[in-house]
Design a protein around this motif. Structure first.
Motif, mmCIF file in Angstrom:
data_model
loop_
_atom_site.group_PDB
_atom_site.id
_atom_site.type_symbol
_atom_site.label_atom_id
_atom_site.label_comp_id
_atom_site.label_asym_id
_atom_site.label_seq_id
_atom_site.Cartn_x
_atom_site.Cartn_y
_atom_site.Cartn_z
ATOM 1 N N PRO A 14 0.821 -1.209 0.000
ATOM 2 C CA PRO A 14 0.000 0.000 0.000
ATOM 3 C C PRO A 14 0.857 1.261 0.000
ATOM 4 N N ASP A 15 0.362 2.288 -0.664
ATOM 5 C CA ASP A 15 0.997 3.617 -0.646
ATOM 6 C C ASP A 15 2.422 3.626 -1.196
ATOM 7 N N PHE A 16 2.684 2.823 -2.209
ATOM 8 C CA PHE A 16 3.981 2.864 -2.910
ATOM 9 C C PHE A 16 3.704 3.041 -4.391
ATOM 10 N N PRO A 17 4.441 3.925 -5.058
ATOM 11 C CA PRO A 17 5.485 4.842 -4.580
ATOM 12 C C PRO A 17 4.941 6.133 -3.959
ATOM 13 N N ILE A 18 3.619 6.322 -4.067
ATOM 14 C CA ILE A 18 3.006 7.522 -3.462
ATOM 15 C C ILE A 18 1.729 7.100 -2.739
ATOM 16 N N PRO A 19 1.278 7.905 -1.778
ATOM 17 C CA PRO A 19 0.051 7.563 -1.044
ATOM 18 C C PRO A 19 -1.119 7.301 -1.990
ATOM 19 N N GLY A 20 -1.886 6.259 -1.681
ATOM 20 C CA GLY A 20 -3.076 5.938 -2.473
ATOM 21 C C GLY A 20 -2.862 4.852 -3.505
ATOM 22 N N ILE A 21 -1.608 4.551 -3.853
ATOM 23 C CA ILE A 21 -1.347 3.504 -4.847
ATOM 24 C C ILE A 21 -1.189 2.151 -4.152
ATOM 25 N N GLN A 22 -1.921 1.154 -4.659
ATOM 26 C CA GLN A 22 -1.752 -0.232 -4.186
ATOM 27 C C GLN A 22 -0.784 -0.897 -5.156
ATOM 28 N N PHE A 23 0.470 -1.003 -4.771
ATOM 29 C CA PHE A 23 1.499 -1.491 -5.686
ATOM 30 C C PHE A 23 1.541 -3.015 -5.686
ATOM 31 N N LYS A 24 1.353 -3.598 -6.868
ATOM 32 C CA LYS A 24 1.408 -5.056 -7.020
ATOM 33 C C LYS A 24 2.859 -5.439 -7.289
ATOM 34 N N ASP A 25 3.472 -6.039 -6.302
ATOM 35 C CA ASP A 25 4.914 -6.291 -6.340
ATOM 36 C C ASP A 25 5.208 -7.687 -6.906
ATOM 37 N N VAL A 26 5.456 -7.743 -8.216
ATOM 38 C CA VAL A 26 5.676 -9.044 -8.871
ATOM 39 C C VAL A 26 7.014 -9.688 -8.493
ATOM 40 N N SER A 27 7.848 -8.975 -7.750
ATOM 41 C CA SER A 27 9.125 -9.592 -7.352
ATOM 42 C C SER A 27 8.863 -10.838 -6.509
ATOM 43 N N THR A 28 7.717 -10.875 -5.812
ATOM 44 C CA THR A 28 7.413 -12.067 -5.002
ATOM 45 C C THR A 28 7.018 -13.264 -5.880
ATOM 46 N N LEU A 29 6.561 -12.988 -7.095
ATOM 47 C CA LEU A 29 6.285 -14.081 -8.045
ATOM 48 C C LEU A 29 7.568 -14.506 -8.760
ATOM 49 N N TYR A 30 8.422 -13.538 -9.040
ATOM 50 C CA TYR A 30 9.668 -13.838 -9.753
ATOM 51 C C TYR A 30 10.632 -14.651 -8.884
ATOM 52 N N LYS A 31 10.632 -14.362 -7.578
ATOM 53 C CA LYS A 31 11.618 -15.047 -6.711
ATOM 54 C C LYS A 31 11.167 -16.463 -6.344
ATOM 55 N N HIS A 32 9.894 -16.767 -6.574
ATOM 56 C CA HIS A 32 9.314 -18.031 -6.122
ATOM 57 C C HIS A 32 9.409 -19.060 -7.251
ATOM 58 N N PRO A 33 10.202 -20.120 -7.067
ATOM 59 C CA PRO A 33 10.455 -21.038 -8.187
ATOM 60 C C PRO A 33 9.180 -21.565 -8.846
ATOM 61 N N LYS A 34 8.197 -21.972 -8.017
ATOM 62 C CA LYS A 34 6.989 -22.557 -8.614
ATOM 63 C C LYS A 34 6.152 -21.493 -9.338
ATOM 64 N N CYS A 35 6.067 -20.291 -8.769
ATOM 65 C CA CYS A 35 5.313 -19.211 -9.430
ATOM 66 C C CYS A 35 5.959 -18.853 -10.766
ATOM 67 N N LEU A 36 7.285 -18.763 -10.753
ATOM 68 C CA LEU A 36 7.993 -18.427 -11.996
ATOM 69 C C LEU A 36 7.708 -19.486 -13.064
ATOM 70 N N ARG A 37 7.745 -20.730 -12.633
ATOM 71 C CA ARG A 37 7.500 -21.818 -13.591
ATOM 72 C C ARG A 37 6.059 -21.784 -14.105
ATOM 73 N N ILE A 38 5.097 -21.545 -13.189
ATOM 74 C CA ILE A 38 3.681 -21.485 -13.590
ATOM 75 C C ILE A 38 3.482 -20.393 -14.643
ATOM 76 N N MET A 39 4.031 -19.208 -14.380
ATOM 77 C CA MET A 39 3.824 -18.082 -15.311
ATOM 78 C C MET A 39 4.399 -18.397 -16.691
#
Ligand code: AMP
Length: 176
Positions: A14-39
């Motif tokens: 929440p609030d990244f990079p500015i207040p009010g933005i809900q930032f979807k952080d795909v780094s958590t999908l990229y770092k996860h072996p199974k998520c990376l493979r699924i995508m």
């Protein structure tokens, strides 16, 4: 249909990079072996019969899955980059952002009129940056251009798809 496993592993900041933005952080999908493979596997299934010869990734979050997918499809990978980053001659496209103008570039020799292009980025919000990338790719006159995002934001009245010509094939793995 949304992949619940991917959704469960996507971090919302929440609030990244500015207040009010809900930032979807795909780094958590990229770092996860199974998520990376699924995508990569899901996208491979979607595009394996489309004759894709070049995957164009948008700097920088579009490079990760874009390059892995290009490898799996047996296609080449092309970087669409911010101004001044590519060393050789480029084609450019400028577009308006919330505050001022931005530009993206692709090497002049990166795409030819014999290519079938898949444009890839992590997330579709307003569609402004991908539309610029799409218009830039059209300068090369490819046979066909497809567009893909991992995430499509439809909350808060966003309808990024609407900015593209109606006949453009746009897919997304997750709709939020
Ligand atoms: P847009 O041009 O508005 O479609 O914005 C798309 C670009 O901005 C993508 O490259 C995203 O990485 C980034 N972006 C915009 N909004 C968000 C968000 N809520 N969460 C994560 N990334 C975002």
């Amino acid at each position: 249909m949304n992949n619940e496993y991917l959704l469960k592993h996507l971090r919302n900041v929440p609030d990244f990079p500015i207040p009010g933005i809900q930032f979807k952080d795909v780094s958590t999908l990229y770092k996860h072996p199974k998520c990376l493979r699924i995508m990569v596997n899901e996208l491979y299934e979607m595009y394996k019969n489309k004759g894709i010869t070049k995957v164009v990734g948008i700097e920088s979050r579009g490079f990760v899955v874009g390059a892995a997918l290009a490898y799996k499809l047996g296609a080449g990978f092309v970087m669409a980059r911010k101004p001044g980053k590519l060393p050789a001659e480029t084609r450019k496209e400028s577009y308006m952002k919330e505050y001022g103008k931005d530009t993206i570039e692709i090497h002049t020799d990166a795409i030819t009129d014999k290519d079938v292009v898949l444009l890839h980025d992590d997330l579709l919000a307003t569609g402004g940056s991908m539309l610029a990338a799409y218009n830039l790719v059209q300068q090369f006159n490819p046979k066909l251009t497809f567009i893909n995002f991992i995430i499509e934001l439809t909350i808060e009245g966003l309808h990024g798809r609407a900015v593209f010509p109606e006949d453009v094939d746009i897919t997304t793995l997750l709709k939020i």
